[in-house]
Scaffold this motif. Sequence first.
Motif, PDB file in Angstrom:
ATOM      1  N   HIS A  86       0.737  -1.354  -0.019  1.00 15.98           N
ATOM      2  CA  HIS A  86      -0.090  -0.062   0.023  1.00 15.98           C
ATOM      3  C   HIS A  86       0.823   1.382  -0.042  1.00 15.98           C
ATOM      4  N   ASN A  87       2.070   1.245   0.427  1.00 11.49           N
ATOM      5  CA  ASN A  87       2.785   2.268   0.661  1.00 11.49           C
ATOM      6  C   ASN A  87       3.748   2.619  -0.582  1.00 11.49           C
ATOM      7  N   ALA A  88       3.700   1.638  -1.468  1.00  7.54           N
ATOM      8  CA  ALA A  88       4.649   1.669  -2.577  1.00  7.54           C
ATOM      9  C   ALA A  88       4.048   2.848  -3.769  1.00  7.54           C
ATOM     10  N   LYS A  89       4.868   3.358  -4.391  1.00  8.25           N
ATOM     11  CA  LYS A  89       4.563   4.358  -5.452  1.00  8.25           C
ATOM     12  C   LYS A  89       5.566   4.097  -6.563  1.00  8.25           C
ATOM     13  N   ILE A  90       4.930   3.944  -7.724  1.00 10.52           N
ATOM     14  CA  ILE A  90       5.626   3.480  -9.112  1.00 10.52           C
ATOM     15  C   ILE A  90       4.889   4.276 -10.011  1.00 10.52           C
ATOM     16  N   SER A  91       5.955   4.816 -10.725  1.00 10.19           N
ATOM     17  CA  SER A  91       5.717   5.497 -12.172  1.00 10.19           C
ATOM     18  C   SER A  91       5.979   4.779 -13.272  1.00 10.19           C
ATOM     19  N   VAL A  92       5.063   4.430 -14.029  1.00 12.40           N
ATOM     20  CA  VAL A  92       5.514   3.528 -15.395  1.00 12.40           C
ATOM     21  C   VAL A  92       5.386   4.301 -16.709  1.00 12.40           C
ATOM     22  N   HIS A  93       6.396   4.303 -17.341  1.00 11.18           N
ATOM     23  CA  HIS A  93       6.549   4.890 -18.569  1.00 11.18           C
ATOM     24  C   HIS A  93       6.663   3.846 -19.796  1.00 11.18           C
ATOM     25  N   GLU A 103      -0.513  -0.007 -19.358  1.00 10.53           N
ATOM     26  CA  GLU A 103      -1.446  -0.275 -18.301  1.00 10.53           C
ATOM     27  C   GLU A 103      -2.355  -1.319 -18.787  1.00 10.53           C
ATOM     28  N   THR A 104      -2.837  -1.423 -20.039  1.00  2.72           N
ATOM     29  CA  THR A 104      -3.587  -2.501 -20.618  1.00  2.72           C
ATOM     30  C   THR A 104      -2.688  -3.843 -20.523  1.00  2.72           C
ATOM     31  N   LEU A 105      -1.408  -3.487 -21.203  1.00  2.00           N
ATOM     32  CA  LEU A 105      -0.704  -4.431 -21.462  1.00  2.00           C
ATOM     33  C   LEU A 105      -0.188  -5.177 -20.267  1.00  2.00           C
ATOM     34  N   LEU A 106       0.103  -4.666 -19.196  1.00  2.00           N
ATOM     35  CA  LEU A 106       0.491  -5.196 -17.905  1.00  2.00           C
ATOM     36  C   LEU A 106      -0.632  -5.805 -17.215  1.00  2.00           C
ATOM     37  N   ALA A 107      -1.860  -5.414 -17.452  1.00  2.00           N
ATOM     38  CA  ALA A 107      -3.241  -5.805 -16.887  1.00  2.00           C
ATOM     39  C   ALA A 107      -3.474  -7.240 -17.538  1.00  2.00           C
ATOM     40  N   LYS A 108      -2.925  -7.597 -18.879  1.00  2.00           N
ATOM     41  CA  LYS A 108      -3.244  -8.768 -19.318  1.00  2.00           C
ATOM     42  C   LYS A 108      -2.320  -9.956 -18.935  1.00  2.00           C
ATOM     43  N   VAL A 126       0.020   3.313  -8.341  1.00  2.00           N
ATOM     44  CA  VAL A 126       0.624   3.332  -9.806  1.00  2.00           C
ATOM     45  C   VAL A 126       0.353   4.384 -10.904  1.00  2.00           C
ATOM     46  N   SER A 127       1.045   4.914 -11.176  1.00  2.00           N
ATOM     47  CA  SER A 127       0.658   6.236 -12.429  1.00  2.00           C
ATOM     48  C   SER A 127       1.326   5.676 -13.645  1.00  2.00           C
ATOM     49  N   TYR A 128       0.596   6.082 -14.632  1.00  2.00           N
ATOM     50  CA  TYR A 128       0.934   5.546 -16.118  1.00  2.00           C
ATOM     51  C   TYR A 128       1.174   6.812 -17.141  1.00  2.00           C
ATOM     52  N   GLU A 129       2.379   6.979 -17.642  1.00  2.00           N
ATOM     53  CA  GLU A 129       2.648   7.890 -18.309  1.00  2.00           C
ATOM     54  C   GLU A 129       2.045   7.331 -19.947  1.00  2.00           C
ATOM     55  N   PRO A 130       1.377   8.022 -20.500  1.00  2.00           N
ATOM     56  CA  PRO A 130       0.802   7.432 -21.914  1.00  2.00           C
ATOM     57  C   PRO A 130       1.722   8.136 -22.969  1.00  2.00           C
ATOM     58  N   ALA A 131       2.727   9.051 -22.973  1.00  2.26           N
ATOM     59  CA  ALA A 131       3.208   9.646 -24.070  1.00  2.26           C
ATOM     60  C   ALA A 131       4.629   8.857 -24.154  1.00  2.26           C
ATOM     61  N   CYS A 132       4.973   8.789 -25.407  1.00  2.00           N
ATOM     62  CA  CYS A 132       6.457   8.361 -25.749  1.00  2.00           C
ATOM     63  C   CYS A 132       7.379   9.005 -24.878  1.00  2.00           C
ATOM     64  N   LEU A 133       8.480   8.388 -24.431  1.00  2.00           N
ATOM     65  CA  LEU A 133       9.667   9.151 -23.659  1.00  2.00           C
ATOM     66  C   LEU A 133      10.526   9.590 -24.747  1.00  2.00           C
ATOM     67  N   GLU A 134      10.767  10.727 -24.506  1.00  2.00           N
ATOM     68  CA  GLU A 134      12.083  11.474 -25.490  1.00  2.00           C
ATOM     69  C   GLU A 134      13.076  11.675 -24.404  1.00  2.00           C
ATOM     70  N   GLU A 135      12.662  12.539 -23.458  1.00  2.65           N
ATOM     71  CA  GLU A 135      13.732  12.676 -22.405  1.00  2.65           C
ATOM     72  C   GLU A 135      13.042  13.100 -21.079  1.00  2.65           C
TER      73      GLU A 135
END
Length: 279
Positions: A86-93, A103-108, A126-135
């Motif tokens: 419950h105390n973990a914080k994860i940012s997914v790019h 998010e959809t792919l990991l849910a599978k 868990v937060s999900y960043e939808p945009a492609c990472l550039e920098e």
Amino acid sequence: MLIRCWGARGSIPVSGREYLKYGGDTTCIEVVAASGETVIVDAGTGIRSVGNRMLLEGRLECTMLFTHSHWDHILGFPFFKPIYHHNAKISVHGCPLAQGNMETLLAKTMAPPYFPVPFKDIAANVSYEPACLEEICVGSLNISSIALNHPNMGLGYRFEEEGRVFVFLTDNELGQHHRGGRNFEEYVAFCAGAQLLLHDAEYDEDDYTRTKGWGHSLYSDAVELALAAGVERFGLFHHNQDRDDHGMDCMVAKCKSLLGARNSTLDCFAVQQGEEYSL
């Protein structure tokens, strides 16, 4: 910056005494910034051990990056214990590209009938960043990306901190063009001057006669990239599931023979699961 390899195997995890030296878990790399932040690249089976260590050390925050979403790079996600804390914080790019959002792919990976615990039972924030990472910046790390030359596309990463550079390019085929991929010169520029380059080098000459176009590099092509980019250390990565420790040792010997013929001082090795690199 501290880099840890928790899995260097490609396609499927393996076990047995013939794989003890280089390990059998699939792709997972941990990068720890000088400022203390944790970045995890890919959620292959190696991510289970990362999660166990994080909980043991009381680290409950991390940023997750994904090269792509083929099974061997995401199948460890349900066994990453911090997601149930419950105390973990994860940012997914993750760049959606042709594969859908992360998010959809990991849910599978946790969808019935394949896994007993539903994705909705994840307790972490868990937060999900939808945009492609550039920098992006994560603490003292500056992270940039480049498109991979791989079926279904993907991203490679360059980590920079205080003048030190680590480049991670797995599932990148230098000898064949795939949709969205870059040319050799662009990969050279992306890797230029790195203290450490880990690059896909799954195949030898015999393999490549039947696997060209599958999305992985001939080891000699990866050596050429390392030489052209002027990197200090080059690690062979994404080891074939059927290449045992002796086979990997032979591939390293071939690399060193190529370098010797070029009078190169490049440090070439095959990445071992559990290995650490400090830059």
